[in-house]
Scaffold this motif. Sequence first.
Motif, PDB file in Angstrom:
ATOM      1  N   ARG A  19       7.345 -40.499 -17.548  1.00 53.29           N
ATOM      2  CA  ARG A  19       8.242 -39.371 -17.422  1.00 53.29           C
ATOM      3  C   ARG A  19       8.280 -39.632 -15.752  1.00 53.29           C
ATOM      4  O   ARG A  19       9.619 -39.095 -15.436  1.00 53.29           O
ATOM      5  CB  ARG A  19       7.257 -38.090 -17.758  1.00 53.29           C
ATOM      6  CG  ARG A  19       8.010 -36.885 -17.339  1.00 53.29           C
ATOM      7  CD  ARG A  19       7.051 -35.655 -17.663  1.00 53.29           C
ATOM      8  NE  ARG A  19       5.762 -35.870 -16.759  1.00 53.29           N
ATOM      9  CZ  ARG A  19       4.462 -35.812 -17.305  1.00 53.29           C
ATOM     10  NH1 ARG A  19       4.563 -35.640 -18.780  1.00 53.29           N
ATOM     11  NH2 ARG A  19       3.706 -35.998 -16.681  1.00 53.29           N
ATOM     12  N   GLU A  38      24.469 -34.691 -18.241  1.00 55.42           N
ATOM     13  CA  GLU A  38      24.385 -35.200 -19.497  1.00 55.42           C
ATOM     14  C   GLU A  38      24.306 -36.646 -19.247  1.00 55.42           C
ATOM     15  O   GLU A  38      23.707 -37.429 -19.959  1.00 55.42           O
ATOM     16  CB  GLU A  38      25.498 -34.735 -20.209  1.00 55.42           C
ATOM     17  CG  GLU A  38      25.459 -35.226 -21.880  1.00 55.42           C
ATOM     18  CD  GLU A  38      24.072 -34.376 -22.517  1.00 55.42           C
ATOM     19  OE1 GLU A  38      23.482 -35.127 -23.341  1.00 55.42           O
ATOM     20  OE2 GLU A  38      24.150 -33.208 -22.195  1.00 55.42           O
ATOM     21  N   ALA A  41      20.620 -37.840 -17.849  1.00 49.86           N
ATOM     22  CA  ALA A  41      19.978 -37.543 -18.900  1.00 49.86           C
ATOM     23  C   ALA A  41      19.805 -39.250 -19.569  1.00 49.86           C
ATOM     24  O   ALA A  41      18.904 -39.530 -19.916  1.00 49.86           O
ATOM     25  CB  ALA A  41      20.082 -36.544 -19.801  1.00 49.86           C
ATOM     26  N   TYR A  46      16.504 -39.682 -21.511  1.00 55.92           N
ATOM     27  CA  TYR A  46      16.471 -38.543 -22.119  1.00 55.92           C
ATOM     28  C   TYR A  46      17.723 -38.296 -23.106  1.00 55.92           C
ATOM     29  O   TYR A  46      18.631 -38.691 -22.914  1.00 55.92           O
ATOM     30  CB  TYR A  46      16.229 -37.349 -21.285  1.00 55.92           C
ATOM     31  CG  TYR A  46      15.432 -37.210 -20.512  1.00 55.92           C
ATOM     32  CD1 TYR A  46      13.752 -37.080 -21.104  1.00 55.92           C
ATOM     33  CD2 TYR A  46      15.134 -37.079 -18.919  1.00 55.92           C
ATOM     34  CE1 TYR A  46      12.550 -37.017 -20.216  1.00 55.92           C
ATOM     35  CE2 TYR A  46      13.780 -37.056 -18.129  1.00 55.92           C
ATOM     36  CZ  TYR A  46      12.740 -37.067 -18.917  1.00 55.92           C
ATOM     37  OH  TYR A  46      11.496 -37.001 -18.380  1.00 55.92           O
ATOM     38  N   SER A  48      19.129 -35.422 -23.987  1.00 59.36           N
ATOM     39  CA  SER A  48      20.089 -34.389 -23.521  1.00 59.36           C
ATOM     40  C   SER A  48      19.876 -33.950 -22.192  1.00 59.36           C
ATOM     41  O   SER A  48      18.792 -34.266 -21.460  1.00 59.36           O
ATOM     42  CB  SER A  48      20.163 -33.382 -24.563  1.00 59.36           C
ATOM     43  OG  SER A  48      18.930 -32.457 -24.309  1.00 59.36           O
ATOM     44  N   ALA A  50      19.447 -30.870 -21.356  1.00 59.42           N
ATOM     45  CA  ALA A  50      18.623 -29.776 -21.686  1.00 59.42           C
ATOM     46  C   ALA A  50      17.187 -30.361 -21.593  1.00 59.42           C
ATOM     47  O   ALA A  50      16.455 -29.742 -20.869  1.00 59.42           O
ATOM     48  CB  ALA A  50      18.747 -29.078 -23.141  1.00 59.42           C
ATOM     49  N   VAL A  51      16.824 -31.536 -22.017  1.00 57.80           N
ATOM     50  CA  VAL A  51      15.490 -32.036 -21.820  1.00 57.80           C
ATOM     51  C   VAL A  51      15.506 -32.366 -20.369  1.00 57.80           C
ATOM     52  O   VAL A  51      14.385 -32.221 -19.940  1.00 57.80           O
ATOM     53  CB  VAL A  51      15.284 -33.335 -22.718  1.00 57.80           C
ATOM     54  CG1 VAL A  51      14.060 -34.048 -22.699  1.00 57.80           C
ATOM     55  CG2 VAL A  51      15.602 -32.949 -24.290  1.00 57.80           C
ATOM     56  N   ARG A  53      16.600 -31.128 -18.002  1.00 60.57           N
ATOM     57  CA  ARG A  53      16.482 -29.724 -17.054  1.00 60.57           C
ATOM     58  C   ARG A  53      15.137 -29.089 -17.376  1.00 60.57           C
ATOM     59  O   ARG A  53      14.498 -29.023 -16.301  1.00 60.57           O
ATOM     60  CB  ARG A  53      17.491 -28.649 -17.576  1.00 60.57           C
ATOM     61  CG  ARG A  53      17.502 -27.686 -16.875  1.00 60.57           C
ATOM     62  CD  ARG A  53      18.603 -26.583 -17.400  1.00 60.57           C
ATOM     63  NE  ARG A  53      18.654 -25.335 -16.210  1.00 60.57           N
ATOM     64  CZ  ARG A  53      17.757 -24.295 -16.221  1.00 60.57           C
ATOM     65  NH1 ARG A  53      16.531 -24.376 -16.872  1.00 60.57           N
ATOM     66  NH2 ARG A  53      17.918 -23.573 -15.196  1.00 60.57           N
ATOM     67  N   GLU A  54      14.588 -29.234 -18.577  1.00 60.25           N
ATOM     68  CA  GLU A  54      13.389 -28.873 -19.036  1.00 60.25           C
ATOM     69  C   GLU A  54      12.277 -29.518 -18.281  1.00 60.25           C
ATOM     70  O   GLU A  54      11.448 -28.926 -17.593  1.00 60.25           O
ATOM     71  CB  GLU A  54      13.010 -28.762 -20.163  1.00 60.25           C
ATOM     72  CG  GLU A  54      11.580 -28.407 -20.787  1.00 60.25           C
ATOM     73  CD  GLU A  54      11.486 -28.832 -22.249  1.00 60.25           C
ATOM     74  OE1 GLU A  54      10.278 -29.158 -22.533  1.00 60.25           O
ATOM     75  OE2 GLU A  54      12.294 -28.616 -22.970  1.00 60.25           O
ATOM     76  N   GLN A  55      12.189 -30.661 -18.118  1.00 57.21           N
ATOM     77  CA  GLN A  55      11.278 -31.503 -17.460  1.00 57.21           C
ATOM     78  C   GLN A  55      11.444 -31.277 -16.043  1.00 57.21           C
ATOM     79  O   GLN A  55      10.527 -31.434 -15.211  1.00 57.21           O
ATOM     80  CB  GLN A  55      11.518 -33.213 -17.936  1.00 57.21           C
ATOM     81  CG  GLN A  55      11.023 -33.494 -19.283  1.00 57.21           C
ATOM     82  CD  GLN A  55       9.212 -33.161 -19.227  1.00 57.21           C
ATOM     83  OE1 GLN A  55       8.795 -33.519 -18.565  1.00 57.21           O
ATOM     84  NE2 GLN A  55       9.304 -32.558 -20.503  1.00 57.21           N
ATOM     85  N   ARG A  58      10.128 -28.063 -14.872  1.00 62.46           N
ATOM     86  CA  ARG A  58       8.273 -28.158 -15.341  1.00 62.46           C
ATOM     87  C   ARG A  58       7.727 -29.016 -14.043  1.00 62.46           C
ATOM     88  O   ARG A  58       6.856 -28.543 -13.530  1.00 62.46           O
ATOM     89  CB  ARG A  58       8.205 -28.665 -16.629  1.00 62.46           C
ATOM     90  CG  ARG A  58       6.619 -28.653 -16.759  1.00 62.46           C
ATOM     91  CD  ARG A  58       6.401 -29.345 -18.251  1.00 62.46           C
ATOM     92  NE  ARG A  58       6.960 -28.255 -19.116  1.00 62.46           N
ATOM     93  CZ  ARG A  58       7.240 -28.426 -20.329  1.00 62.46           C
ATOM     94  NH1 ARG A  58       6.905 -29.762 -20.776  1.00 62.46           N
ATOM     95  NH2 ARG A  58       7.626 -27.521 -21.328  1.00 62.46           N
TER      96      ARG A  58
END
Length: 75
Positions: A19, A38, A41, A46, A48, A50-51, A53-55, A58
């Motif tokens: 990660r 996109e 990612a 990743y 997408s 969205a993943v 961005r989430e990571q 976080r």
Amino acid sequence: MTTLLRPPLRRRHPHAWVRNLRLGRGEELLETTDLPAEEIARRVGYGSAAVLREQFVRRRGVPPRSYRRAFTGTP
């Protein structure tokens, strides 16, 4: 297994190591290219944007767009 593939800190879980590699490469691409999220990612592994961005939020505390703006100087 070569030392290039071995996590640098043995206490770190391999998933966390991967990660961090992905996020580090994502940071580099955000700083040096104008690729869309996109595509970044996809390039870092990743599924997408969205993943990504989430990571990013976080682990880095800011979304990729804000991170990029810090390097491009755009408001």
